[in-house]
Structure formats: structure tokens, C-alpha cells
Scaffold this motif. Structure first.
Motif, PDB file in Angstrom:
ATOM      1  N   GLY A  68       0.785  -1.224   0.000  1.00 34.97           N
ATOM      2  CA  GLY A  68       0.000   0.000   0.000  1.00 34.97           C
ATOM      3  C   GLY A  68       0.818   1.275   0.000  1.00 34.97           C
ATOM      4  N   TYR A  69       2.114   1.178  -0.269  1.00 35.00           N
ATOM      5  CA  TYR A  69       2.967   2.361  -0.236  1.00 35.00           C
ATOM      6  C   TYR A  69       2.600   3.375  -1.314  1.00 35.00           C
ATOM      7  N   ALA A  70       2.332   2.923  -2.525  1.00 35.00           N
ATOM      8  CA  ALA A  70       1.990   3.854  -3.604  1.00 35.00           C
ATOM      9  C   ALA A  70       0.708   4.608  -3.275  1.00 35.00           C
ATOM     10  N   ALA A  71      -0.297   3.921  -2.752  1.00 32.74           N
ATOM     11  CA  ALA A  71      -1.551   4.582  -2.385  1.00 32.74           C
ATOM     12  C   ALA A  71      -1.330   5.604  -1.276  1.00 32.74           C
ATOM     13  N   ALA A  72      -0.499   5.262  -0.298  1.00 28.87           N
ATOM     14  CA  ALA A  72      -0.189   6.206   0.777  1.00 28.87           C
ATOM     15  C   ALA A  72       0.541   7.427   0.236  1.00 28.87           C
ATOM     16  N   LEU A  73       1.443   7.206  -0.722  1.00 26.24           N
ATOM     17  CA  LEU A  73       2.190   8.308  -1.321  1.00 26.24           C
ATOM     18  C   LEU A  73       1.275   9.217  -2.133  1.00 26.24           C
ATOM     19  N   VAL A  74       0.379   8.636  -2.921  1.00 26.08           N
ATOM     20  CA  VAL A  74      -0.577   9.430  -3.694  1.00 26.08           C
ATOM     21  C   VAL A  74      -1.439  10.259  -2.745  1.00 26.08           C
ATOM     22  N   PHE A 134      -2.508   4.507 -12.145  1.00 26.88           N
ATOM     23  CA  PHE A 134      -2.646   4.273 -10.710  1.00 26.88           C
ATOM     24  C   PHE A 134      -3.314   5.457 -10.027  1.00 26.88           C
ATOM     25  N   VAL A 135      -2.919   6.669 -10.403  1.00 25.77           N
ATOM     26  CA  VAL A 135      -3.541   7.865  -9.811  1.00 25.77           C
ATOM     27  C   VAL A 135      -4.997   7.956 -10.251  1.00 25.77           C
TER      28      VAL A 135
END
Length: 98
Positions: free
Chosen positions: A50-56, A77-78
Motif C-alpha cells: 500500500g505504499y503507492a496509495a499512501a504516497l498518492v 494508478f492515480v
């Protein structure tokens, strides 16, 4: 586990670090009234956490609180993140004349 988010303006990206190790990046491009997010990447060994979602989420929160720019989700993804968070859709049209 220490998480850190950085806006690395010299590289036009937001980055997420866990325990000092780079785990995910979100590239951006700015113009007068918009900020585009063309690419999201998570280091393969860190995928699925879930790192990418947290970063977004972090990056969009920063854009929302510090600018009036609208968001252009060029990266799939965004775009998917916005599909899953329709309550944040206002970021897609901020500053656009009706």
C-alpha cells in the motif's frame, strides 16, 4: 517502521521512504493551473504493502493544502485512486472556469 514522505522538487517527484529506504515515487509536472502525475513506481520488493496509495494520498493532500492547482491523473494508478476516492474528485477541476 518509520515512514517519511518528501517532495523532492529537484527531481519533480514525491518520494516515500521506510526506515530510510526509498520504496515508492510519484512523478509530477506543473504548469500554471495544473499538476499532472504521469508515473507512479514502487520498488518491486516493496510492492503489495500500500505504499503507492499512501504516497498518492500524501501528495494530493499537499497539493490541496498548498495550491489551487487542479490535478491531472495521467498515470493509471492515480486515476484508479480517484475512482476509489470519489470524495476527492474536486481536485480534478479546481480552478477550472465553468
Amino acid at each position: 517502521m518509520a515512514q517519511e514522505f518528501r517532495n523532492e522538487t529537484d527531481q519533480n517527484r514525491y518520494a516515500m521512504y521506510v526506515d530510510g529506504e526509498l520504496v515508492s515515487v510519484l512523478d509530477y509536472r506543473e504548469n500554471d493551473d495544473a499538476i499532472a502525475f504521469p508515473h507512479t513506481y514502487t520498488v518491486p520488493k516493496h510492492r503489495g504493502h500500500g505504499y503507492a496509495a499512501a504516497l498518492v494520498e500524501h501528495a494530493l493532500g499537499e497539493v490541496e493544502s498548498t495550491t489551487d492547482k487542479r490535478v491531472v491523473p495521467m498515470c493509471w494508478f492515480v486515476g484508479q485512486w480517484f475512482d476509489e476516492h470519489p470524495e476527492r474528485a474536486g481536485l480534478l477541476s479546481r480552478g477550472v472556469a465553468d
